[in-house]
Motif scaffolding. Sequence first.
Motif, PDB file in Angstrom:
ATOM      1  N   TYR A 167      33.649  48.918  31.745  1.00 11.97           N
ATOM      2  CA  TYR A 167      34.656  48.124  32.677  1.00 11.97           C
ATOM      3  C   TYR A 167      35.744  48.960  33.502  1.00 11.97           C
ATOM      4  O   TYR A 167      35.917  49.084  34.544  1.00 11.97           O
ATOM      5  CB  TYR A 167      35.149  46.902  32.013  1.00 11.97           C
ATOM      6  N   THR A 210      32.208  43.942  37.000  1.00 13.15           N
ATOM      7  CA  THR A 210      33.324  43.055  36.397  1.00 13.15           C
ATOM      8  C   THR A 210      32.926  41.760  36.026  1.00 13.15           C
ATOM      9  O   THR A 210      31.517  41.421  36.028  1.00 13.15           O
ATOM     10  CB  THR A 210      34.240  42.820  37.751  1.00 13.15           C
ATOM     11  N   SER A 211      33.794  40.858  35.685  1.00 14.40           N
ATOM     12  CA  SER A 211      33.351  39.615  35.014  1.00 14.40           C
ATOM     13  C   SER A 211      32.655  38.548  35.735  1.00 14.40           C
ATOM     14  O   SER A 211      31.858  37.542  35.618  1.00 14.40           O
ATOM     15  CB  SER A 211      34.305  39.062  34.032  1.00 14.40           C
ATOM     16  N   GLY A 212      33.314  38.430  37.223  1.00 16.59           N
ATOM     17  CA  GLY A 212      33.096  37.642  37.919  1.00 16.59           C
ATOM     18  C   GLY A 212      33.663  36.110  37.696  1.00 16.59           C
ATOM     19  O   GLY A 212      33.430  35.134  38.278  1.00 16.59           O
ATOM     20  N   SER A 267      36.356  34.993  38.028  1.00 18.55           N
ATOM     21  CA  SER A 267      37.437  34.329  39.005  1.00 18.55           C
ATOM     22  C   SER A 267      37.118  32.891  39.438  1.00 18.55           C
ATOM     23  O   SER A 267      37.824  32.142  39.378  1.00 18.55           O
ATOM     24  CB  SER A 267      38.092  35.085  39.891  1.00 18.55           C
ATOM     25  N   GLU A 273      43.968  42.521  32.905  1.00 18.30           N
ATOM     26  CA  GLU A 273      43.486  41.700  34.264  1.00 18.30           C
ATOM     27  C   GLU A 273      43.898  40.138  33.884  1.00 18.30           C
ATOM     28  O   GLU A 273      44.298  39.469  34.911  1.00 18.30           O
ATOM     29  CB  GLU A 273      42.230  41.787  34.745  1.00 18.30           C
ATOM     30  N   ASN A 323      37.420  43.383  44.226  1.00 22.04           N
ATOM     31  CA  ASN A 323      39.194  43.467  44.204  1.00 22.04           C
ATOM     32  C   ASN A 323      39.623  44.987  44.796  1.00 22.04           C
ATOM     33  O   ASN A 323      40.529  44.691  45.633  1.00 22.04           O
ATOM     34  CB  ASN A 323      39.382  43.723  42.883  1.00 22.04           C
ATOM     35  N   ASP A 336      36.341  31.703  44.844  1.00 30.38           N
ATOM     36  CA  ASP A 336      37.247  31.765  43.756  1.00 30.38           C
ATOM     37  C   ASP A 336      38.627  31.629  44.199  1.00 30.38           C
ATOM     38  O   ASP A 336      39.564  32.160  43.630  1.00 30.38           O
ATOM     39  CB  ASP A 336      37.045  33.224  43.123  1.00 30.38           C
TER      40      ASP A 336
HETATM   41  C1  LIG Z   1      44.580  40.370  49.046  1.00 30.07           C
HETATM   42  C2  LIG Z   1      44.043  39.660  47.465  1.00 30.07           C
HETATM   43  C3  LIG Z   1      43.618  38.457  47.282  1.00 30.07           C
HETATM   44  C4  LIG Z   1      43.193  37.658  46.060  1.00 30.07           C
HETATM   45  N1  LIG Z   1      42.780  36.628  45.919  1.00 30.07           N
HETATM   46  C5  LIG Z   1      42.392  36.077  44.918  1.00 30.07           C
HETATM   47  C6  LIG Z   1      42.056  34.655  44.791  1.00 30.07           C
HETATM   48  O1  LIG Z   1      42.104  33.970  45.850  1.00 30.07           O
HETATM   49  N2  LIG Z   1      41.575  34.291  43.575  1.00 30.07           N
HETATM   50  C7  LIG Z   1      41.387  35.330  42.670  1.00 30.07           C
HETATM   51  O2  LIG Z   1      41.014  34.630  41.503  1.00 30.07           O
HETATM   52  N3  LIG Z   1      41.833  36.474  42.462  1.00 30.07           N
HETATM   53  C8  LIG Z   1      42.051  36.929  43.924  1.00 30.07           C
HETATM   54  N4  LIG Z   1      42.536  38.260  44.101  1.00 30.07           N
HETATM   55  C9  LIG Z   1      42.477  39.035  42.720  1.00 30.07           C
HETATM   56  C10 LIG Z   1      41.231  39.794  42.276  1.00 30.07           C
HETATM   57  O3  LIG Z   1      41.010  40.531  43.449  1.00 30.07           O
HETATM   58  C11 LIG Z   1      40.265  38.901  41.676  1.00 30.07           C
HETATM   59  O4  LIG Z   1      40.609  38.031  40.761  1.00 30.07           O
HETATM   60  C12 LIG Z   1      38.939  39.467  41.220  1.00 30.07           C
HETATM   61  O5  LIG Z   1      38.379  40.430  42.091  1.00 30.07           O
HETATM   62  C13 LIG Z   1      38.019  38.537  40.552  1.00 30.07           C
HETATM   63  O6  LIG Z   1      36.944  39.238  40.281  1.00 30.07           O
HETATM   64  P1  LIG Z   1      36.378  39.144  38.786  1.00 30.07           P
HETATM   65  O7  LIG Z   1      36.440  37.653  38.210  1.00 30.07           O
HETATM   66  O8  LIG Z   1      35.016  39.863  38.580  1.00 30.07           O
HETATM   67  O9  LIG Z   1      37.620  39.880  37.901  1.00 30.07           O
HETATM   68  P2  LIG Z   1      37.576  40.869  36.664  1.00 30.07           P
HETATM   69  O10 LIG Z   1      37.876  42.252  37.043  1.00 30.07           O
HETATM   70  O11 LIG Z   1      36.436  40.628  35.831  1.00 30.07           O
HETATM   71  O12 LIG Z   1      38.894  40.465  35.777  1.00 30.07           O
HETATM   72  C14 LIG Z   1      39.034  39.257  34.914  1.00 30.07           C
HETATM   73  C15 LIG Z   1      39.982  38.129  35.853  1.00 30.07           C
HETATM   74  O13 LIG Z   1      41.181  38.763  35.474  1.00 30.07           O
HETATM   75  C16 LIG Z   1      41.849  38.089  36.648  1.00 30.07           C
HETATM   76  N5  LIG Z   1      42.450  39.059  37.648  1.00 30.07           N
HETATM   77  C17 LIG Z   1      41.701  40.343  37.611  1.00 30.07           C
HETATM   78  N6  LIG Z   1      42.214  40.957  38.763  1.00 30.07           N
HETATM   79  C18 LIG Z   1      43.388  40.109  39.191  1.00 30.07           C
HETATM   80  C19 LIG Z   1      44.453  40.285  40.236  1.00 30.07           C
HETATM   81  N7  LIG Z   1      44.532  41.541  40.818  1.00 30.07           N
HETATM   82  N8  LIG Z   1      45.355  39.539  40.176  1.00 30.07           N
HETATM   83  C20 LIG Z   1      45.233  38.110  39.511  1.00 30.07           C
HETATM   84  N9  LIG Z   1      44.320  38.170  38.494  1.00 30.07           N
HETATM   85  C21 LIG Z   1      43.339  38.991  38.559  1.00 30.07           C
HETATM   86  C22 LIG Z   1      40.854  37.111  37.189  1.00 30.07           C
HETATM   87  O14 LIG Z   1      41.077  35.731  36.848  1.00 30.07           O
HETATM   88  C23 LIG Z   1      39.824  37.687  37.205  1.00 30.07           C
HETATM   89  O15 LIG Z   1      38.627  36.822  36.905  1.00 30.07           O
HETATM   90  C24 LIG Z   1      42.966  38.833  45.140  1.00 30.07           C
HETATM   91  C25 LIG Z   1      43.438  39.884  45.203  1.00 30.07           C
HETATM   92  C26 LIG Z   1      43.911  40.602  46.425  1.00 30.07           C
HETATM   93  C27 LIG Z   1      44.340  42.026  46.529  1.00 30.07           C
END
Ligand SMILES: Cc1cc2nc3c(=O)[nH]c(=O)nc-3n(C[C@H](O)[C@H](O)[C@H](O)COP(=O)(O)OP(=O)(O)OC[C@H]3O[C@@H](n4cnc5c(N)ncnc54)[C@H](O)[C@@H]3O)c2cc1C
Length: 473
Positions: free
Chosen positions: A224, A236-238, A240, A274, A342, A373
């Motif tokens: 990761y 990533t986990s997806g 969100s 995260e 992200n 998400d």
């Molecule tokens: C401009 C912008 C807008 C965004 N809008 C959203 C949104 O509407 N909803 C959303 O869930 N996330 C948002 N994010 C944060 C992040 O991009 C996503 O949470 C992430 O891409 C989700 O993919 P994942 O579940 O595979 O994450 P993983 O990498 O698997 O991470 C695990 C979990 O950690 C949390 N996480 C990870 N990165 C962040 C981060 N930077 N900020 C807050 N929590 C995080 C999420 O809950 C995520 O599911 C945003 C980031 C940016 C820069």
Amino acid sequence: MADASPILLWFRRDLRLADHPALAAAAETGRPIVPVFIHDQAVEGHGAAARWRLGRGVAAFAAALEDKGSTLVLRRGEALQTLRGLVRETGAGAVWWTRLYDSDARKRDEAVKAGLKDDGLDARSFAGHLLFEPWTVETRTGGFYKVYTPMWKAVRGRDPGTAAAAPSRLSRPESFPESDALDDWRMAAPMNRGAAVVAPHLVVGEAAARDRLDTFIDDKIADYDEARDIPAIDGTSGLSENLALGEIGPRTCWEAGWRALDAGAAGAETFLKELVWREFAYHLVHHTPRLTTGNWREEWDAFPWNEDETRPEVLAWKQGRTGMEFVDAAMREMHVTGRMHNRGRMIVASYLTKHLMTHWRIGLRWFEEHLIDWDPASNAMGWQWSAGSGPDATPYFRVFNPETQVDKFDRDGEYRRRWIAEGQGSPPRTALDYFEAIPRCWGLGPGDGYPDPVVSAKDGRRRALDAYSDRDF
Ligand SMILES: Cc1cc2nc3c(=O)[nH]c(=O)nc-3n(C[C@H](O)[C@H](O)[C@H](O)COP(=O)(O)OP(=O)(O)OC[C@H]3O[C@@H](n4cnc5c(N)ncnc54)[C@H](O)[C@@H]3O)c2cc1C
């Protein structure tokens, strides 16, 4: 005599049975439980994609409750009036729910709690949406954390409590009150033809979310650390999508992350970090509700961001036709899947607010409309972090260069080829799907030429830095 009246369990963004403190407490009483979901347009209005995804989540949750011998009662309307109506219909003596922290939801919930208490009811809210509630984490001087790293250090070793298993059965009332038909809510309508394109990318419901977490822990968490930054890799986990609607509890994710860390998985600590970024966003939104609507650093109100959404370059950004391939690929990924990597989110947000000198609120709203998400706190924090107006934000003078980002994060062009059809002899399905997802009135097709940059990376950067150095704050 012990109270045997039903408990109304008001579900909102907590569409799950396991790791659900309010449900576990209700099941423990042995009293009949009436699960309710209210489509309260004032708070659950959402953009098109989030609203549609919510409808899919509610349907999956209703089916999961049926499996437990229960029924999800659906109602539409203002929350307090609707709950009062349901109390009259069921004879419930209690209304319980899971706390939310963004300001719209809080205002509604405070009014609901006060109103129901006035009626003599047991109106009670529980934790569950977060690992650590915002008022339980304080700096040494007693305030909330405005910088992420010290907050991470403060909570890393904390125990958020154990995630409870799903109750094996839920006690039923003598009869359930009438329910709306979910189809009548027409949750998919604003998606238009986009729904058919995005649908195969959804992972809906608690069981699917749990599988997603298990797959991530088994197959992806070890790599990761590095894979998470490469948009062409599904690294990533997806989760969100599921965390946003509470189809999985944060404690379940936290426990799985810790087990992986204890077993020596290299990326596990980053995954836990995260999860704490999500907490950080909610703590900020709780303590400073303006995060979702205005500049967190209020001096940024004087910055000359353009708020005219009709400018051609803003339309080009929305369409994924800025002529900057990394930006366009990411915007198209969102049109087709309802998600964006992200890295892509950071790049398109930097590009809109810096190269195009456009207010972050325009981007925030566009994401709200298109993300499955969508999360009020993470979206707002992400935009303000990228724009430079938020707490612990990237400094404004750090302008992501979409061209050099390509060298670092999409060197072989796989991500761009996946999403941009123009110029490819036989584009992949993903790139063609973009033309099926977007509004027909845009009049775009794969045979169109790929646009020239609306602003060059160099000029955009200079324009942003000039505005930054001219500011008087
Ligand atoms: C401009 C912008 C807008 C965004 N809008 C959203 C949104 O509407 N909803 C959303 O869930 N996330 C948002 N994010 C944060 C992040 O991009 C996503 O949470 C992430 O891409 C989700 O993919 P994942 O579940 O595979 O994450 P993983 O990498 O698997 O991470 C695990 C979990 O950690 C949390 N996480 C990870 N990165 C962040 C981060 N930077 N900020 C807050 N929590 C995080 C999420 O809950 C995520 O599911 C945003 C980031 C940016 C820069």
